[in-house]
Design a protein around this motif. Structure first.
Motif, PDB file in Angstrom:
ATOM      1  N   LEU A   1      53.643  22.447   4.828  1.00  0.00           N
ATOM      2  CA  LEU A   1      54.387  23.168   5.857  1.00  0.00           C
ATOM      3  C   LEU A   1      53.924  24.611   5.960  1.00  0.00           C
ATOM      4  O   LEU A   1      53.822  25.171   7.066  1.00  0.00           O
ATOM      5  CB  LEU A   1      55.886  23.119   5.556  1.00  0.00           C
ATOM      6  N   ALA A   2      53.639  25.233   4.815  1.00  0.00           N
ATOM      7  CA  ALA A   2      53.191  26.624   4.822  1.00  0.00           C
ATOM      8  C   ALA A   2      51.784  26.763   5.396  1.00  0.00           C
ATOM      9  O   ALA A   2      51.471  27.736   6.092  1.00  0.00           O
ATOM     10  CB  ALA A   2      53.230  27.200   3.404  1.00  0.00           C
ATOM     11  N   ALA A   3      50.918  25.779   5.105  1.00  0.00           N
ATOM     12  CA  ALA A   3      49.523  25.873   5.528  1.00  0.00           C
ATOM     13  C   ALA A   3      49.284  25.389   6.942  1.00  0.00           C
ATOM     14  O   ALA A   3      48.469  25.967   7.683  1.00  0.00           O
ATOM     15  CB  ALA A   3      48.636  25.096   4.554  1.00  0.00           C
ATOM     16  N   PHE A   4      49.985  24.332   7.339  1.00  0.00           N
ATOM     17  CA  PHE A   4      49.677  23.690   8.624  1.00  0.00           C
ATOM     18  C   PHE A   4      50.836  23.686   9.626  1.00  0.00           C
ATOM     19  O   PHE A   4      50.617  23.440  10.808  1.00  0.00           O
ATOM     20  CB  PHE A   4      49.220  22.250   8.384  1.00  0.00           C
ATOM     21  N   GLY A   5      52.066  23.896   9.161  1.00  0.00           N
ATOM     22  CA  GLY A   5      53.206  23.900  10.065  1.00  0.00           C
ATOM     23  C   GLY A   5      53.942  22.577  10.097  1.00  0.00           C
ATOM     24  O   GLY A   5      53.417  21.539   9.659  1.00  0.00           O
ATOM     25  N   ALA A   6      55.166  22.612  10.643  1.00  0.00           N
ATOM     26  CA  ALA A   6      56.034  21.438  10.637  1.00  0.00           C
ATOM     27  C   ALA A   6      55.575  20.346  11.587  1.00  0.00           C
ATOM     28  O   ALA A   6      55.920  19.184  11.411  1.00  0.00           O
ATOM     29  CB  ALA A   6      57.461  21.855  10.975  1.00  0.00           C
ATOM     30  N   GLU A   7      54.802  20.711  12.616  1.00  0.00           N
ATOM     31  CA  GLU A   7      54.372  19.738  13.613  1.00  0.00           C
ATOM     32  C   GLU A   7      52.950  19.253  13.386  1.00  0.00           C
ATOM     33  O   GLU A   7      52.385  18.572  14.245  1.00  0.00           O
ATOM     34  CB  GLU A   7      54.492  20.344  15.019  1.00  0.00           C
ATOM     35  N   SER A   8      52.369  19.592  12.253  1.00  0.00           N
ATOM     36  CA  SER A   8      50.986  19.224  11.980  1.00  0.00           C
ATOM     37  C   SER A   8      50.862  17.741  11.639  1.00  0.00           C
ATOM     38  O   SER A   8      51.836  17.070  11.301  1.00  0.00           O
ATOM     39  CB  SER A   8      50.435  20.062  10.822  1.00  0.00           C
ATOM     40  N   THR A   9      49.625  17.254  11.720  1.00  0.00           N
ATOM     41  CA  THR A   9      49.361  15.862  11.353  1.00  0.00           C
ATOM     42  C   THR A   9      49.673  15.623   9.886  1.00  0.00           C
ATOM     43  O   THR A   9      50.199  14.571   9.511  1.00  0.00           O
ATOM     44  CB  THR A   9      47.887  15.519  11.639  1.00  0.00           C
ATOM     45  N   ALA A  10      49.358  16.605   9.038  1.00  0.00           N
ATOM     46  CA  ALA A  10      49.627  16.461   7.608  1.00  0.00           C
ATOM     47  C   ALA A  10      51.127  16.358   7.332  1.00  0.00           C
ATOM     48  O   ALA A  10      51.565  15.552   6.500  1.00  0.00           O
ATOM     49  CB  ALA A  10      49.038  17.646   6.844  1.00  0.00           C
ATOM     50  N   ALA A  11      51.917  17.180   8.038  1.00  0.00           N
ATOM     51  CA  ALA A  11      53.376  17.127   7.847  1.00  0.00           C
ATOM     52  C   ALA A  11      53.928  15.786   8.301  1.00  0.00           C
ATOM     53  O   ALA A  11      54.804  15.206   7.650  1.00  0.00           O
ATOM     54  CB  ALA A  11      54.043  18.268   8.616  1.00  0.00           C
ATOM     55  N   ARG A  12      53.410  15.291   9.399  1.00  0.00           N
ATOM     56  CA  ARG A  12      53.868  13.986   9.890  1.00  0.00           C
ATOM     57  C   ARG A  12      53.438  12.864   8.949  1.00  0.00           C
ATOM     58  O   ARG A  12      54.161  11.879   8.784  1.00  0.00           O
ATOM     59  CB  ARG A  12      53.329  13.734  11.297  1.00  0.00           C
ATOM     60  N   ALA A  13      52.285  13.029   8.330  1.00  0.00           N
ATOM     61  CA  ALA A  13      51.828  12.021   7.363  1.00  0.00           C
ATOM     62  C   ALA A  13      52.768  11.963   6.160  1.00  0.00           C
ATOM     63  O   ALA A  13      53.077  10.873   5.652  1.00  0.00           O
ATOM     64  CB  ALA A  13      50.401  12.324   6.918  1.00  0.00           C
ATOM     65  N   LEU A  14      53.239  13.135   5.705  1.00  0.00           N
ATOM     66  CA  LEU A  14      54.185  13.162   4.593  1.00  0.00           C
ATOM     67  C   LEU A  14      55.506  12.493   4.974  1.00  0.00           C
ATOM     68  O   LEU A  14      56.094  11.767   4.174  1.00  0.00           O
ATOM     69  CB  LEU A  14      54.441  14.608   4.159  1.00  0.00           C
ATOM     70  N   ILE A  15      55.960  12.748   6.199  1.00  0.00           N
ATOM     71  CA  ILE A  15      57.198  12.115   6.646  1.00  0.00           C
ATOM     72  C   ILE A  15      57.020  10.597   6.725  1.00  0.00           C
ATOM     73  O   ILE A  15      57.905   9.829   6.334  1.00  0.00           O
ATOM     74  CB  ILE A  15      57.623  12.683   8.018  1.00  0.00           C
ATOM     75  N   THR A  16      55.859  10.176   7.230  1.00  0.00           N
ATOM     76  CA  THR A  16      55.583   8.739   7.315  1.00  0.00           C
ATOM     77  C   THR A  16      55.588   8.104   5.930  1.00  0.00           C
ATOM     78  O   THR A  16      56.132   7.003   5.736  1.00  0.00           O
ATOM     79  CB  THR A  16      54.229   8.492   7.998  1.00  0.00           C
ATOM     80  N   LEU A  17      54.995   8.793   4.956  1.00  0.00           N
ATOM     81  CA  LEU A  17      55.005   8.300   3.575  1.00  0.00           C
ATOM     82  C   LEU A  17      56.421   8.188   3.050  1.00  0.00           C
ATOM     83  O   LEU A  17      56.788   7.197   2.399  1.00  0.00           O
ATOM     84  CB  LEU A  17      54.186   9.247   2.689  1.00  0.00           C
ATOM     85  N   GLY A  18      57.247   9.189   3.350  1.00  0.00           N
ATOM     86  CA  GLY A  18      58.628   9.160   2.892  1.00  0.00           C
ATOM     87  C   GLY A  18      59.436   8.052   3.526  1.00  0.00           C
ATOM     88  O   GLY A  18      60.268   7.423   2.856  1.00  0.00           O
ATOM     89  N   ILE A  19      59.195   7.792   4.813  1.00  0.00           N
ATOM     90  CA  ILE A  19      59.898   6.697   5.479  1.00  0.00           C
ATOM     91  C   ILE A  19      59.478   5.358   4.879  1.00  0.00           C
ATOM     92  O   ILE A  19      60.316   4.468   4.675  1.00  0.00           O
ATOM     93  CB  ILE A  19      59.619   6.733   6.998  1.00  0.00           C
ATOM     94  N   ALA A  20      58.186   5.217   4.574  1.00  0.00           N
ATOM     95  CA  ALA A  20      57.713   3.989   3.918  1.00  0.00           C
ATOM     96  C   ALA A  20      58.370   3.824   2.555  1.00  0.00           C
ATOM     97  O   ALA A  20      58.757   2.711   2.168  1.00  0.00           O
ATOM     98  CB  ALA A  20      56.192   4.025   3.788  1.00  0.00           C
ATOM     99  N   ALA A  21      58.514   4.933   1.815  1.00  0.00           N
ATOM    100  CA  ALA A  21      59.183   4.867   0.511  1.00  0.00           C
ATOM    101  C   ALA A  21      60.643   4.469   0.673  1.00  0.00           C
ATOM    102  O   ALA A  21      61.179   3.690  -0.128  1.00  0.00           O
ATOM    103  CB  ALA A  21      59.078   6.224  -0.193  1.00  0.00           C
ATOM    104  N   ALA A  22      61.299   4.995   1.716  1.00  0.00           N
ATOM    105  CA  ALA A  22      62.691   4.645   1.964  1.00  0.00           C
ATOM    106  C   ALA A  22      62.841   3.161   2.274  1.00  0.00           C
ATOM    107  O   ALA A  22      63.766   2.499   1.786  1.00  0.00           O
ATOM    108  CB  ALA A  22      63.235   5.481   3.119  1.00  0.00           C
TER     109      ALA A  22
END
Length: 207
Positions: free
Chosen positions: A104-125
């Protein structure tokens, strides 16, 4: 203000007495899960009210309650699976938090990397919910599988906090390109459904 969170709050409040009753059956972790359910209901109520401009400060309070709820969930799994230490929960929780803050600090909340982390978390859920709701792992003797559920819950917890604090889901009926609508739907589903389905799975385990 969207009233969709109210449906999740009602579900949580309905399940809370059931979770409290599980303590009488000496179910390990019942007290922690019940506390997590109560904290989640409070958190979602505060976040919903924070949509009113004059009540925006409640968002931070709701975020704090949600963080506490996530810790209670991890404590519930640790007690339920009789894990000897907090390491299976703390290590992935800390690593995911560091990764999330760094991205989030390096790329921002709307970045592809941030969305990838959210996708990983949803998969974990999805993995956690499927494990406790479908596979009925209370009778599983594999400690690796139990640790995997705790790790998944830790990752999903950070994602839930990220969605609540950084990427609050837009209304699911908001117009826009199909990919944006699908993404908003995923965020809303994670925010509104993960905790209620998780606690429902915990209740069904004891049946």
């Amino acid at each position: 203000m969207s009233f969709l969170p109210a449906l999740s709050i009602i579900c949580l409040l309905v399940m809370l007495p059931v979770l409290l009753s599980l303590q009488k059956s000496s179910m390990p972790g019942a007290a922690e899960f019940a506390s997590g359910c109560a904290m989640t209901a409070i958190a979602m109520t505060l976040v919903m009210l924070a949509e009113i401009q004059s009540l925006r400060p409640l968002l931070l309070v709701g975020f704090a309650f949600l963080a506490i709820a996530c810790l209670f969930v991890l404590a519930g799994f640790r007690s339920f699976f009789a894990l000897p230490s907090w390491r299976p929960a703390i290590l992935p929780l800390g690593a995911t938090m560091v990764a999330t803050i760094s991205v989030l600090a390096a790329f921002g909340a709307e970045s592809t990397a941030a969305r990838a982390l959210i996708t990983l978390g949803i998969a974990a859920a999805v993995f956690v919910v499927a494990s406790i709701s479908v596979l009925r792992l209370r009778t599983a003797s594999d400690p690796t599988t139990r640790k995997a559920i705790v790790i998944g819950a830790a990752i999903a917890s950070v994602t839930l906090l990220q969605i609540a604090a950084i990427s609050p889901p837009s209304p699911v009926n908001e117009a826009g390109p199909a990919p944006l609508v699908a993404w908003n739907f995923l965020l809303a589903a994670m925010w509104l459904l993960y905790m209620p389905i998780l606690f429902l799975g915990v209740i069904l385990i004891d049946l």
